[in-house]
Design an enzyme around this catalytic site. Structure first.
Site, PDB file in Angstrom:
ATOM      1  N   LYS A 163      49.720  43.712  40.446  1.00 17.61           N
ATOM      2  CA  LYS A 163      49.246  42.747  39.454  1.00 17.61           C
ATOM      3  C   LYS A 163      50.413  42.030  38.777  1.00 17.61           C
ATOM      4  O   LYS A 163      50.343  40.829  38.524  1.00 17.61           O
ATOM      5  CB  LYS A 163      48.381  43.446  38.388  1.00 17.61           C
ATOM      6  CG  LYS A 163      46.991  43.806  38.902  1.00 17.61           C
ATOM      7  CD  LYS A 163      46.094  44.261  37.755  1.00 17.61           C
ATOM      8  CE  LYS A 163      44.720  44.669  38.265  1.00 17.61           C
ATOM      9  NZ  LYS A 163      43.883  45.265  37.211  1.00 17.61           N
ATOM     10  N   LYS A 201      37.050  43.598  50.287  1.00  9.73           N
ATOM     11  CA  LYS A 201      36.076  44.274  49.436  1.00  9.73           C
ATOM     12  C   LYS A 201      35.356  43.246  48.564  1.00  9.73           C
ATOM     13  O   LYS A 201      35.963  42.303  48.070  1.00  9.73           O
ATOM     14  CB  LYS A 201      36.877  45.284  48.611  1.00  9.73           C
ATOM     15  CG  LYS A 201      36.301  45.767  47.316  1.00  9.73           C
ATOM     16  CD  LYS A 201      37.302  46.694  46.625  1.00  9.73           C
ATOM     17  CE  LYS A 201      37.592  46.253  45.202  1.00  9.73           C
ATOM     18  NZ  LYS A 201      36.594  46.526  44.207  1.00  9.73           N
ATOM     19  N   LYS A 233      34.121  41.478  41.712  1.00  8.24           N
ATOM     20  CA  LYS A 233      33.817  40.580  40.599  1.00  8.24           C
ATOM     21  C   LYS A 233      34.873  39.503  40.501  1.00  8.24           C
ATOM     22  O   LYS A 233      34.610  38.399  40.068  1.00  8.24           O
ATOM     23  CB  LYS A 233      33.859  41.352  39.270  1.00  8.24           C
ATOM     24  CG  LYS A 233      32.687  42.251  39.003  1.00  8.24           C
ATOM     25  CD  LYS A 233      32.795  42.809  37.577  1.00  8.24           C
ATOM     26  CE  LYS A 233      32.966  44.310  37.567  1.00  8.24           C
ATOM     27  NZ  LYS A 233      34.328  44.776  37.380  1.00  8.24           N
TER      28      LYS A 233
HETATM   29  P1  ADP Z   1      35.491  44.672  40.844  1.00 11.61           P
HETATM   30  O1  ADP Z   1      36.419  44.547  41.995  1.00 11.61           O
HETATM   31  O2  ADP Z   1      34.128  44.197  41.134  1.00 11.61           O
HETATM   32  O3  ADP Z   1      36.074  44.078  39.576  1.00 11.61           O
HETATM   33  P2  ADP Z   1      36.199  47.235  39.785  1.00 11.61           P
HETATM   34  O4  ADP Z   1      37.531  47.316  40.431  1.00 11.61           O
HETATM   35  O5  ADP Z   1      36.137  46.909  38.331  1.00 11.61           O
HETATM   36  O6  ADP Z   1      35.291  46.215  40.599  1.00 11.61           O
HETATM   37  O7  ADP Z   1      35.439  48.607  40.060  1.00 11.61           O
HETATM   38  C1  ADP Z   1      34.340  49.039  39.296  1.00 11.61           C
HETATM   39  C2  ADP Z   1      33.644  50.148  40.065  1.00 11.61           C
HETATM   40  O8  ADP Z   1      32.921  49.605  41.167  1.00 11.61           O
HETATM   41  C3  ADP Z   1      34.586  51.186  40.657  1.00 11.61           C
HETATM   42  O9  ADP Z   1      33.952  52.446  40.590  1.00 11.61           O
HETATM   43  C4  ADP Z   1      34.737  50.738  42.096  1.00 11.61           C
HETATM   44  O10 ADP Z   1      35.044  51.807  42.962  1.00 11.61           O
HETATM   45  C5  ADP Z   1      33.361  50.170  42.399  1.00 11.61           C
HETATM   46  N1  ADP Z   1      33.452  49.076  43.358  1.00 11.61           N
HETATM   47  C6  ADP Z   1      33.984  47.862  43.131  1.00 11.61           C
HETATM   48  N2  ADP Z   1      33.871  47.062  44.199  1.00 11.61           N
HETATM   49  C7  ADP Z   1      33.252  47.810  45.143  1.00 11.61           C
HETATM   50  C8  ADP Z   1      32.855  47.551  46.485  1.00 11.61           C
HETATM   51  N3  ADP Z   1      33.072  46.372  47.057  1.00 11.61           N
HETATM   52  N4  ADP Z   1      32.235  48.535  47.178  1.00 11.61           N
HETATM   53  C9  ADP Z   1      32.004  49.731  46.606  1.00 11.61           C
HETATM   54  N5  ADP Z   1      32.363  50.031  45.346  1.00 11.61           N
HETATM   55  C10 ADP Z   1      32.980  49.095  44.613  1.00 11.61           C
HETATM   56 NA    NA Z   2      38.563  44.230  39.050  1.00 12.27          NA
END
Ligand code: ADP
Ligand code: NA
Length: 330
Positions: free
Chosen positions: A114, A197, A200
């Site tokens: 980051k 992946k 958000k």
């Molecule tokens: P994002 O990438 O959507 O911002 P975060 O990194 O904040 O997600 O992760 C929040 C939760 O959601 C964590 O427990 C993470 O493991 C899960 N998570 C996020 N994206 C995925 C995904 N594509 N598949 C499965 N689990 C996910």
């Molecule tokens: Na994130």
């Protein structure tokens, strides 16, 4: 009997959670809450480690909490609260900062990634200390189990190191937690680039299915998902990432095996398969969406729920904090 403590959280980094958050986190949390004394936090203090608009942050925090509840986290069975409502998080983080090595923190790969993207001047000390705040989150509640994605494994390792270091320096104080790493079979990929992946914070939202999307939008996104040209609905992560991702989603939301879904769509086209999946997603999300919007339409009630849960969290967190302060000589 006392249930094992569990801690997990998500950043309020968007107005809506996405399908991957639902399958990878919320569904698992829902399963775990009956067998654990679970603490689920909306980690707004983590969110401010990068620039935030105050009005948007407040809104996203409420919306994230509402979606936790709507997805099945029961705020009277689990402790579902907003991190900044419990001041002990900041207090313990400060104490843990003082036993964290500068080099140790600098080795965290998420920070390296980051900060490399942002540049040194734009990177805050808060972002640097993010993993230490996460350690405080976990240690405050004597959590034994921390369900996280693989990207958080290193942070849970640091948490364990800090707990052991504090305990050996100042006397037994913290429970040393264990990461519960998300199954690869619960990982959801972006519908438009099925080797990344779903997130958000994806640059394009075309391949992101939001929990709060209207059903017609969800259907459209699924019908437009990237696939391949061989026309066979079968699982092959490397050779057919698009179809494999759709199969994973289908299986996760229905509880069915991949094989039984392959069998159902044997000899049928991708169009039929996508239509079937779109119905599954819409049927799953429609009640969640409705419940979330209902909760958001009654802000006073949502505030009461969050205040009650923050009180419960504070009680546990303050007891830990008192013990830690005593140990270090405050
Ligand atoms: P994002 O990438 O959507 O911002 P975060 O990194 O904040 O997600 O992760 C929040 C939760 O959601 C964590 O427990 C993470 O493991 C899960 N998570 C996020 N994206 C995925 C995904 N594509 N598949 C499965 N689990 C996910
Ligand atoms: Na994130």
């Amino acid at each position: 009997t006392k249930l094992p403590r569990l801690y997990s959280g998500m950043q309020p980094s968007a107005d809506s959670l996405q399908l991957g958050n639902y399958i990878g986190a919320l569904l698992q949390w829902k399963d775990l809450q009956a067998s654990h004394d679970a603490f689920f936090s909306v980690v707004d203090m983590h969110a401010i480690t990068v620039a935030q608009d105050p009005h948007e942050l407040r809104e996203k925090t409420r919306r994230t909490a509402a979606q936790y509840i709507a997805a099945g986290i029961d705020p009277s069975a689990s402790t579902l609260y907003v991190q900044s409502h419990v001041p002990a998080h900041a207090e313990l983080a400060w104490v843990l900062n003082t036993i964290t090595g500068f080099g140790e923190a600098a080795r965290m790969t998420q920070f390296k990634d980051k900060s490399a993207k942002q540049g040194t001047e734009a990177t805050s000390v808060g972002l640097f200390a993010y993993p230490v705040l996460m350690a405080a989150d976990i240690l405050l509640y004597d959590a034994e189990i921390v369900p996280v994605g693989d990207d958080q494994r290193q942070h849970v390792e640091l948490t364990r190191d800090l707990a052991e270091r504090f305990n050996s320096r100042f006397g037994d104080t913290f429970v040393v937690p264990q990461a519960m790493i998300l199954k690869e079979s619960a990982r959801v990929y972006d519908l438009q680039s099925p080797t990344s992946k779903m997130s958000k914070s994806a640059e394009s939202h075309a391949g992101v299915v939001w929990l709060l999307d209207e059903p017609s939008v969800t259907r459209k996104k699924i019908m437009r998902a990237v696939t391949d040209t061989d026309g066979v609905v079968s699982f092959d992560r490397d050779g057919k990432p698009g179809i494999s991702n759709l199969l994973t989603i289908y299986a996760s939301l229905t509880g069915r095996s991949i094989e039984s879904i392959e069998l159902e769509y044997d000899g049928k086209g991708y169009g039929d398969f996508k239509k079937g999946l779109a119905e599954v997603v819409v049927e799953t999300f429609a009640p969640v969406r409705e419940r979330a919007l209902e909760l958001l339409s009654d802000p006073a009630e949502l505030d009461r729920i969050l205040a009650r849960n923050a009180d419960r969290a504070s009680e546990v967190a303050e007891a830990t904090m008192e013990k830690a302060y005593d140990r270090i000589g405050f």
